[in-house]
Design an enzyme around this catalytic site. Structure first.
Site, short mmCIF file in Angstrom:
data_model
loop_
_atom_site.label_atom_id
_atom_site.label_comp_id
_atom_site.label_asym_id
_atom_site.label_seq_id
_atom_site.Cartn_x
_atom_site.Cartn_y
_atom_site.Cartn_z
N ALA A 6 1.06 -1.19 0.03
CA ALA A 6 -0.12 -0.41 0.33
C ALA A 6 0.89 1.49 -0.25
O ALA A 6 2.18 0.87 0.83
CB ALA A 6 -0.59 -0.12 1.26
N CYS A 7 0.41 2.13 -0.56
CA CYS A 7 0.96 3.92 -0.57
C CYS A 7 0.36 4.39 -0.60
O CYS A 7 -1.69 4.25 -1.04
CB CYS A 7 1.75 4.03 -1.89
SG CYS A 7 1.42 4.09 -3.53
N GLY A 8 0.15 5.96 0.00
CA GLY A 8 -0.50 7.70 0.27
C GLY A 8 -0.76 7.51 -0.23
O GLY A 8 -2.14 7.47 -1.34
#
Lengths: 91, 159
Positions: free
Chosen positions: A7-9
């Protein structure tokens, strides 16, 4: 088959970089896993049944799934330790 | 320099900036002046930096890779700003951590997939402490352009 979420922002950029490296590590170690990407905001709906979350952004909720901080995949600093953490969780 | 991603005016060496905002304004100014980006580009960079910081704690000091939504960009460019004294940036993915940054690589790219390729290439390169050191200490624009072309933009244009 293990399930790994990367996951990333914001957009998909850093998670793609991290996910490619995670796939390579798993292959090297003969670990069969389904690696998929999402945004941190999507973890609530996607974390079910996952064995591991690797995130390049901050994860402040508990999804009942171990979380490994993926920044070393971007900075290169502390990468060996992160690799080991991932292998310890998935093995 | 023939590489379309590079522009001499986007190479800013030995700058003195006090804050992240000042760094972003300085590097956005030539993007806007040469109409490579919209007038609101600096605001876009600042907004993005606030919600998702782009400082990366590489060795021997930090690198920041500011970027924002591709819709702000009119012509894709990669810029370099080096700092005389480091400026403290937020660390990517960490809410309260800061990193002392001396090298700022601007990703001013007009489409998402180009961002991704550039980011992957840059991330590979900045894991090399020698390369980071070299970027931070480069003193001439021509040298900086050659270094960026050989290590980053040549790979991107070749695809």
């Amino acid at each position: 088959m293990k399930k790994v979420l990367v996951a990333c922002g914001g957009a998909v950029a850093t998670s793609t970089v991290a996910a490619n490296k995670v796939k390579a590590i798993l292959k090297e170690n003969n670990i069969q896993a389904d690696v998929s990407q999402c945004r941190v905001s999507e973890l609530g709906s996607k974390s079910q049944g996952a064995d591991l979350i690797i995130s390049t952004a901050k994860v402040d909720r508990d999804y009942g799934v171990p979380v490994v901080h993926g920044l070393p995949f971007i900075s290169g600093v502390g990468l060996d330790k992160t690799k080991q953490e991932i292998l310890d969780i998935l093995k | 320099m023939s590489n379309a991603l590079l522009d001499r005016d986007l190479i800013l060496l030995n700058q003195t900036c006090q804050t992240v905002e000042e760094v972003l304004e300085t590097i956005a100014a030539p993007m806007q002046a040469k109409q490579f980006a919209k007038e609101t580009y600096a605001d876009g960079l600042k907004e993005r930096e606030q919600s998702f910081a782009t400082g990366i704690p590489t060795e021997p000091f930090g690198v920041a890779i500011p970027h924002t939504d591709a819709s702000y960009v009119l012509e894709s460019k990669i810029g370099l700003l080096t700092l005389k004294e480091p400026v403290s940036f937020g660390v990517m993915g960490a809410e309260n951590d800061q990193v002392d940054v001396k090298v700022v690589l601007l990703l001013g790219l007009a489409d998402g997939s180009a961002h991704l390729k550039a980011l992957q290439t840059i991330v590979e390169r900045i894991q090399d402490a020698h390369f980071v050191k070299k970027l931070a200490s480069v003193q001439e624009k021509n040298e900086a352009l050659a270094l960026l072309d050989a290590s980053i933009t040549k790979q991107l244009e070749g695809e």
